[in-house]
Structures are given as C-alpha cells and as structure tokens.
Design a protein around this motif. Structure first.
Motif, PDB file in Angstrom:
ATOM      1  N   ALA A 172     -21.637  15.327  15.991  1.00 10.38           N
ATOM      2  CA  ALA A 172     -22.029  15.719  14.708  1.00 10.38           C
ATOM      3  C   ALA A 172     -20.881  16.250  13.802  1.00 10.38           C
ATOM      4  O   ALA A 172     -21.272  16.705  12.553  1.00 10.38           O
ATOM      5  CB  ALA A 172     -23.321  16.653  14.782  1.00 10.38           C
ATOM      6  N   GLY A 173     -19.867  16.356  14.381  1.00 11.58           N
ATOM      7  CA  GLY A 173     -18.796  17.076  13.363  1.00 11.58           C
ATOM      8  C   GLY A 173     -18.078  18.218  13.868  1.00 11.58           C
ATOM      9  O   GLY A 173     -17.477  18.886  13.418  1.00 11.58           O
ATOM     10  N   GLY A 174     -18.460  18.776  15.229  1.00 12.55           N
ATOM     11  CA  GLY A 174     -18.038  19.937  15.723  1.00 12.55           C
ATOM     12  C   GLY A 174     -18.743  20.941  15.931  1.00 12.55           C
ATOM     13  O   GLY A 174     -19.894  20.899  15.699  1.00 12.55           O
ATOM     14  N   ARG A 175     -18.127  21.910  16.852  1.00 14.91           N
ATOM     15  CA  ARG A 175     -18.933  23.127  17.096  1.00 14.91           C
ATOM     16  C   ARG A 175     -19.295  23.965  15.814  1.00 14.91           C
ATOM     17  O   ARG A 175     -18.513  24.203  15.116  1.00 14.91           O
ATOM     18  CB  ARG A 175     -18.080  24.011  18.181  1.00 14.91           C
ATOM     19  CG  ARG A 175     -19.103  25.148  18.751  1.00 14.91           C
ATOM     20  CD  ARG A 175     -19.919  24.750  19.529  1.00 14.91           C
ATOM     21  NE  ARG A 175     -20.578  25.968  20.436  1.00 14.91           N
ATOM     22  CZ  ARG A 175     -21.933  25.714  21.081  1.00 14.91           C
ATOM     23  NH1 ARG A 175     -22.372  24.675  21.200  1.00 14.91           N
ATOM     24  NH2 ARG A 175     -22.080  26.788  21.756  1.00 14.91           N
ATOM     25  N   LEU A 176     -20.482  24.616  15.899  1.00 11.84           N
ATOM     26  CA  LEU A 176     -20.724  25.421  14.832  1.00 11.84           C
ATOM     27  C   LEU A 176     -20.030  26.798  14.710  1.00 11.84           C
ATOM     28  O   LEU A 176     -19.872  27.286  16.041  1.00 11.84           O
ATOM     29  CB  LEU A 176     -22.254  25.997  14.885  1.00 11.84           C
ATOM     30  CG  LEU A 176     -22.821  27.025  13.774  1.00 11.84           C
ATOM     31  CD1 LEU A 176     -23.199  26.065  12.641  1.00 11.84           C
ATOM     32  CD2 LEU A 176     -24.027  27.749  14.451  1.00 11.84           C
TER      33      LEU A 176
ATOM     34  N   LEU B 188     -26.784  30.632  22.097  1.00 11.90           N
ATOM     35  CA  LEU B 188     -26.429  29.372  21.790  1.00 11.90           C
ATOM     36  C   LEU B 188     -24.818  29.008  21.394  1.00 11.90           C
ATOM     37  O   LEU B 188     -24.065  28.330  21.604  1.00 11.90           O
ATOM     38  CB  LEU B 188     -27.233  28.559  21.036  1.00 11.90           C
ATOM     39  CG  LEU B 188     -28.689  28.304  21.605  1.00 11.90           C
ATOM     40  CD1 LEU B 188     -29.609  27.680  20.490  1.00 11.90           C
ATOM     41  CD2 LEU B 188     -28.367  27.411  22.734  1.00 11.90           C
ATOM     42  N   TYR B 189     -24.545  30.114  20.637  1.00 14.29           N
ATOM     43  CA  TYR B 189     -23.284  30.081  19.698  1.00 14.29           C
ATOM     44  C   TYR B 189     -22.687  31.581  19.825  1.00 14.29           C
ATOM     45  O   TYR B 189     -22.545  32.190  18.741  1.00 14.29           O
ATOM     46  CB  TYR B 189     -23.641  29.568  18.210  1.00 14.29           C
ATOM     47  CG  TYR B 189     -24.470  28.400  17.919  1.00 14.29           C
ATOM     48  CD1 TYR B 189     -23.910  27.268  18.554  1.00 14.29           C
ATOM     49  CD2 TYR B 189     -25.592  28.662  17.327  1.00 14.29           C
ATOM     50  CE1 TYR B 189     -24.864  26.142  18.336  1.00 14.29           C
ATOM     51  CE2 TYR B 189     -26.450  27.329  17.265  1.00 14.29           C
ATOM     52  CZ  TYR B 189     -25.954  26.291  17.827  1.00 14.29           C
ATOM     53  OH  TYR B 189     -26.766  25.064  17.653  1.00 14.29           O
ATOM     54  N   PRO B 190     -22.074  32.013  20.991  1.00 14.89           N
ATOM     55  CA  PRO B 190     -21.443  33.366  20.838  1.00 14.89           C
ATOM     56  C   PRO B 190     -20.303  33.378  20.241  1.00 14.89           C
ATOM     57  O   PRO B 190     -20.040  34.650  20.072  1.00 14.89           O
ATOM     58  CB  PRO B 190     -21.333  33.268  22.476  1.00 14.89           C
ATOM     59  CG  PRO B 190     -21.191  31.834  22.858  1.00 14.89           C
ATOM     60  CD  PRO B 190     -21.945  31.032  21.982  1.00 14.89           C
ATOM     61  N   ASP B 191     -19.733  32.439  19.575  1.00 18.17           N
ATOM     62  CA  ASP B 191     -18.391  32.714  18.918  1.00 18.17           C
ATOM     63  C   ASP B 191     -18.687  32.342  17.587  1.00 18.17           C
ATOM     64  O   ASP B 191     -17.914  32.422  16.520  1.00 18.17           O
ATOM     65  CB  ASP B 191     -17.393  31.455  19.350  1.00 18.17           C
ATOM     66  CG  ASP B 191     -16.903  31.741  20.712  1.00 18.17           C
ATOM     67  OD1 ASP B 191     -16.870  32.994  21.370  1.00 18.17           O
ATOM     68  OD2 ASP B 191     -16.720  30.770  21.554  1.00 18.17           O
ATOM     69  N   ALA B 192     -19.864  31.970  16.954  1.00 21.90           N
ATOM     70  CA  ALA B 192     -20.322  31.642  15.706  1.00 21.90           C
ATOM     71  C   ALA B 192     -20.530  33.080  14.918  1.00 21.90           C
ATOM     72  O   ALA B 192     -20.976  34.008  15.632  1.00 21.90           O
ATOM     73  CB  ALA B 192     -21.386  30.756  15.339  1.00 21.90           C
TER      74      ALA B 192
END
Length: 322
Positions: free
Chosen positions: A86-90, A116-120
């Motif tokens: 889908a175009g990359g990680r959030l 789910l997104y610890p780096d976002a």
C-alpha cells in the motif's frame, strides 16, 4: 474465534496473570475474562486454570499456545506485506475526534495503535464535526472519527458503530426510568447545542412531526460547560450516554433512552478526498475500525433490535448496514 482474542490469550500466557494482562491491554479484567471464556468455548476445550500465583496452561492450552504464536506471527507478516504493497509503513498520523468520543476512545485507540506502529508519531486532535471536516480538507488531519450527517455523504464515510441518544439530567430533577418517550421532552427545559451543531435539527424535526414544541432554555456548544450546567440542575440535554458514561457518573447525572421514536447516531470514519493516501493509510483504517469495534464488543453490546438498558445500547456495524 478471532485474532484479537488469540492475541489477548497470548498476553495472558506471557504475563501469567489476567489482571496484569488486562492492564497492559487497556481493558477491564472482567472483559478480558469474558473474551478468554469465549475463546475456550469456540475451541471447545479449557486452555487455562487458576492457581494461587495466577493462571497456568492446561495440556491443551500448551498446544494451542504454540499454534497461536505461529498464527499471530503470520498475521503480523501479512500486515507488514500489505502495508508495503500500500505504499510503505505508517510513519505518523493525525486523528480527529469529537470531544464526546475522545473521552471514550483516546486512550484505547492510542494504546492499540502504539502496539501496531511503535515507531509512528500519532496525534489526536479534538474539534466539532464541522472543524474536523475542514481540517481534513486542508491537510491538518489524516482521518476523522465523527457521527454521520447528510453533508458527510459526499466524503464516503465508513460506518463503524451505532450509539443511541438519551435524555440526560441531574438526579435532583426527578427520577428517570430506563426509557422515555420523545413526546415527554415537551415538559422539560432543554439545554442543546446551537442549530448548526449536533442533532438540534433532527430533534426539532421530530418534535414538529409529533406536534409538540421543545422548550430550549439555553444553547451551549461546549461539552464541559454543558455537563456542569446539567449537574447544577439547570435543565436536560440529549446526548449519546454510552460515550459519556464516566462523565455521567462523575457529575452524578442520570440517563434514559429516547423512544417513540428511538434516535441513534452512526459513528463513521472519514478520510480526505482528492488527496493521495499517506503510506499505510489502509492499514490504519483497518486498525482503528477493529479497535473501536473491539471496544464495543468487550463491553457486551448487542444488536439494536434487542431490549437492553442504556449502558449496553451500542453495537458494531458492518459497512453498508442501516
């Protein structure tokens, strides 16, 4: 059996405690216990038993835990692959919430999305429906969670859940039953939002059809101010009581579901139009929708055609449901 229940089971196994797992997962211990019992019912065997030091696995539970860990790893890999397609990680997202919804959803949504997104970098912004839609259009928001209204239809909102509206007021004004016919609003001083906001237009339309007149003694567009006025006994208001159950308890208020007709509000996700989706947008929508429906599911909500009390009257909806 669902993925969320399996993940909850694995967290209990990891921590050897239902209470500690409930704290980490951001839910109540009774709700987690119910989810575990339902998982065992779905599988058809006992997975856990309690001892003096917490919970331990049965023999069947040991086998299921090994399978469950592999299954969750595969699901996580599938999500990562889909995110990549889908175009990359959030990397970050700004989520807009109505004030009433923020009180109910901000903490569990934040915890779930961090897992789910610890780096976002996640941001939550509060505002009225009109402001949130405006901020979506000018790029200040990536997604908004609001109650559905006809003007939103052009934005293709995605239905998530339904909440039923209640008459809310101080206990000092007289005891309410579990329900109240709409026609009885004519005898009560009402504190409502101004006409462009909230459900004011719908309320007045129903009153006109019933041949009654609403006694609006004050217009207030601040939720905090409204709750304080209700606590002081200055009047009654129409609110989605489930979303505000903590506030209703804190301000010593009571609530009765409106009937004849019943009024509900559909919770929807709204995305920007005419804008290239950010990387990971599809996965973010899935995660938010799943978490909101989990919140409703673990609190025992049932379909709208059952006769249940105000504390339970909300339920997940599928896309396209009425």
């Amino acid at each position: 059996m669902n993925t969320r229940a399996i993940e909850q089971f694995l967290k209990v196994v990891e921590l050897r405690s239902v209470s500690r797992a409930a704290t980490v997962l951001g839910q109540s211990q009774p709700a987690l216990s119910r989810a575990l019992r339902q998982l065992e019912a779905d599988i058809g065997t006992e997975l856990l038993y309690r001892d003096g030091r917490g919970v331990r696995l049965t023999d069947q539970g040991e086998r299921f835990a090994r399978w469950a860990a592999e299954f969750v790893d595969q699901i996580d890999q599938m999500r990562r692959d889909l995110d990549g397609e889908a175009g990359g990680r959030l990397r970050g997202a700004t989520i807009g919430l109505l004030p009433a919804l923020s009180r109910q959803l901000a903490v569990p949504l934040t915890r779930a999305l961090r897992d789910l997104y610890p780096d976002a970098l996640l941001r939550i912004v509060e505002g009225s429906c009109g402001h949130l839609v405006e901020w979506l259009a000018d790029g200040r928001l990536d997604i908004a969670i609001v109650f559905d209204k006809p003007p939103l239809r052009r934005l293709n909102p995605e239905p998530v859940a339904t909440q039923f509206l209640h008459l809310v007021g101080a206990k000092s004004l007289g005891k309410l039953g579990s329900t109240i016919p709409f026609r009885e609003l004519a005898d009560r001083p009402l504190i409502l939002s101004s006409r462009p906001l909230g459900n004011r237009g719908e309320l007045e339309g129903i009153a006109q059809r019933l041949g009654i007149e609403l006694d609006v003694v004050m217009e207030v567009d601040s939720l905090d101010s409204l709750l304080k006025l209700l606590e002081a006994g200055e009047g009654w208001s129409i609110l989605p009581a489930k979303a505000l159950q903590e506030e209703i308890a804190h301000y010593r208020l009571q609530a009765a579901e409106l009937i004849e007709p019943r009024m509900d509000r559909t919770l929807v996700l709204v995305l920007p139009v005419n804008r290239v989706p950010m990387p990971g947008a599809a996965a973010l929508v899935r995660a938010i929708k799943s978490e909101i429906q989990r919140i409703y599911a673990v609190e025992g909500r049932r379909p709208r055609d059952t006769g249940i009390g105000w504390a339970d009257r909300a339920q997940p909806m599928q896309r396209g449901a009425e």
